[in-house]
Design an enzyme around this catalytic site. Sequence first.
Site, short mmCIF file in Angstrom:
data_model
loop_
_atom_site.label_atom_id
_atom_site.label_comp_id
_atom_site.label_asym_id
_atom_site.label_seq_id
_atom_site.Cartn_x
_atom_site.Cartn_y
_atom_site.Cartn_z
N TYR A 155 1.74 -9.59 -45.08
CA TYR A 155 2.51 -8.84 -44.08
C TYR A 155 1.62 -7.77 -43.42
CZ TYR A 155 6.59 -6.44 -42.05
OH TYR A 155 7.50 -5.87 -41.19
N LYS A 159 0.66 -7.75 -39.47
CA LYS A 159 1.09 -6.64 -38.60
C LYS A 159 -0.12 -5.87 -38.04
CE LYS A 159 5.54 -7.37 -38.75
NZ LYS A 159 6.25 -7.82 -37.53
N1 LIG Z 1 13.42 -3.48 -40.80
C1 LIG Z 1 12.29 -2.82 -40.96
O1 LIG Z 1 12.22 -1.85 -41.72
C2 LIG Z 1 11.06 -3.22 -40.19
C3 LIG Z 1 9.98 -2.34 -40.20
C4 LIG Z 1 8.85 -2.67 -39.49
C5 LIG Z 1 8.79 -3.85 -38.79
N2 LIG Z 1 9.85 -4.70 -38.82
C6 LIG Z 1 9.74 -5.93 -38.05
O2 LIG Z 1 10.81 -5.98 -37.14
C7 LIG Z 1 11.13 -7.34 -36.86
C8 LIG Z 1 12.62 -7.56 -37.07
O3 LIG Z 1 12.93 -7.24 -38.40
P1 LIG Z 1 14.42 -6.92 -38.87
O4 LIG Z 1 14.32 -5.90 -39.92
O5 LIG Z 1 15.29 -6.70 -37.70
O6 LIG Z 1 14.76 -8.32 -39.60
P2 LIG Z 1 16.09 -9.20 -39.63
O7 LIG Z 1 15.87 -10.19 -40.73
O8 LIG Z 1 17.30 -8.35 -39.65
O9 LIG Z 1 16.02 -9.95 -38.24
C9 LIG Z 1 14.99 -10.86 -37.96
C10 LIG Z 1 15.53 -11.96 -37.06
O10 LIG Z 1 14.45 -12.84 -36.76
C11 LIG Z 1 14.93 -14.16 -36.88
N3 LIG Z 1 13.81 -15.04 -37.22
C12 LIG Z 1 13.09 -15.04 -38.37
N4 LIG Z 1 12.17 -16.03 -38.31
C13 LIG Z 1 12.31 -16.63 -37.11
C14 LIG Z 1 11.65 -17.71 -36.47
N5 LIG Z 1 10.68 -18.40 -37.08
N6 LIG Z 1 12.06 -18.06 -35.24
C15 LIG Z 1 13.06 -17.41 -34.63
N7 LIG Z 1 13.73 -16.38 -35.18
C16 LIG Z 1 13.36 -16.01 -36.42
C17 LIG Z 1 15.98 -14.13 -37.97
O11 LIG Z 1 16.88 -15.22 -37.86
C18 LIG Z 1 16.64 -12.77 -37.71
O12 LIG Z 1 17.73 -12.90 -36.82
C19 LIG Z 1 10.23 -8.18 -37.76
O13 LIG Z 1 9.08 -8.57 -37.03
C20 LIG Z 1 9.84 -7.21 -38.86
O14 LIG Z 1 8.63 -7.54 -39.47
C21 LIG Z 1 10.98 -4.41 -39.49
#
Ligand SMILES: NC(=O)c1ccc[n+]([C@@H]2O[C@H](COP(=O)([O-])OP(=O)(O)OC[C@H]3O[C@@H](n4cnc5c(N)ncnc54)[C@H](O)[C@@H]3O)[C@@H](O)[C@H]2O)c1
Length: 252
Positions: A155, A159
């Site tokens: 990860y 990132k």
């Molecule tokens: N939540 C956090 O604390 C956090 C922090 C830093 C970065 N992020 C990043 O933010 C982004 C969203 O995370 P989140 O927390 O909202 O996650 P989440 O799991 O709530 O939402 C992610 C969405 O992406 C979709 N998804 C996953 N793989 C996919 C694919 N191969 N094709 C199409 N859709 C796909 C899922 O169905 C889901 O709807 C990610 O890139 C994650 O790494 C999240």
Amino acid sequence: MKLQDKVSIVTGGGSGLGRSMCLNLAKEGSKVVVADMNLENAEETVKMIKDNGGEAISVEIDVVNTTQIENMVKTVIDQFGSIDILCNNAGIPGTGVKTAEVSDEAWHKVINVDLTSMFLVSKRVIPQMLKQGKGVIINTSSASGLIASEAGIEYTTAKHGVVGLTKQLAFDYGHEGIRVVAIAPGVIETPLTIKVGATGPEGILHDLTMKAPAGRYGKPDDIGKVVAFLASDDADFIHGHTIPIEGGSSIR
Ligand SMILES: NC(=O)c1ccc[n+]([C@@H]2O[C@H](COP(=O)([O-])OP(=O)(O)OC[C@H]3O[C@@H](n4cnc5c(N)ncnc54)[C@H](O)[C@@H]3O)[C@@H](O)[C@H]2O)c1
């Protein structure tokens, strides 16, 4: 309304940060394409936008499937005539274990979904933005794109890769009207972080989050609001950088 009549694609728009991006972009007048592999959740986001008087469609897509990406781009251009904003946001978590315990399969999966997808989608959207002479791409990195942490090597590496990909896209296309930036969210309470047990007193990123200046978990809207700003002309002089939205968790 800062994004009146713009057309935005948000990958991973069916949940968490992506859903908040969709709602905030729509609030500023953008038409939104909610692209997600979970169609049911994408449709729920569309409904939320429509209930607020906005315009949106859902597209079922796996962001590493090139045929599906090409079909999505065609659908959006046929239906709306432009692609003004692309949020490369879909992603999956890492394993949260130390390097020697990460399987090769887990490495390849996370690098593919969290990094390679952003190359695959961007290169298929850029020709349309070049035709328009204007466009904005916003990539979701992470605080794990700025520092090492308990999130896991696959990860953290993916990132950090997004930070580099963002710089190179900005370098390649800034002069042709495409503005590219990234965001680095800290721990935001979403289905993803809850599923991997990152939040809560026992969470692997709890100490890092609580010791940071903000001393709290983020909310999806902390991210969606900033993304709507970054997508607008108010952010016109921000190119190629990764904007931390992490309560200060990466300052040391
Ligand atoms: N939540 C956090 O604390 C956090 C922090 C830093 C970065 N992020 C990043 O933010 C982004 C969203 O995370 P989140 O927390 O909202 O996650 P989440 O799991 O709530 O939402 C992610 C969405 O992406 C979709 N998804 C996953 N793989 C996919 C694919 N191969 N094709 C199409 N859709 C796909 C899922 O169905 C889901 O709807 C990610 O890139 C994650 O790494 C999240």
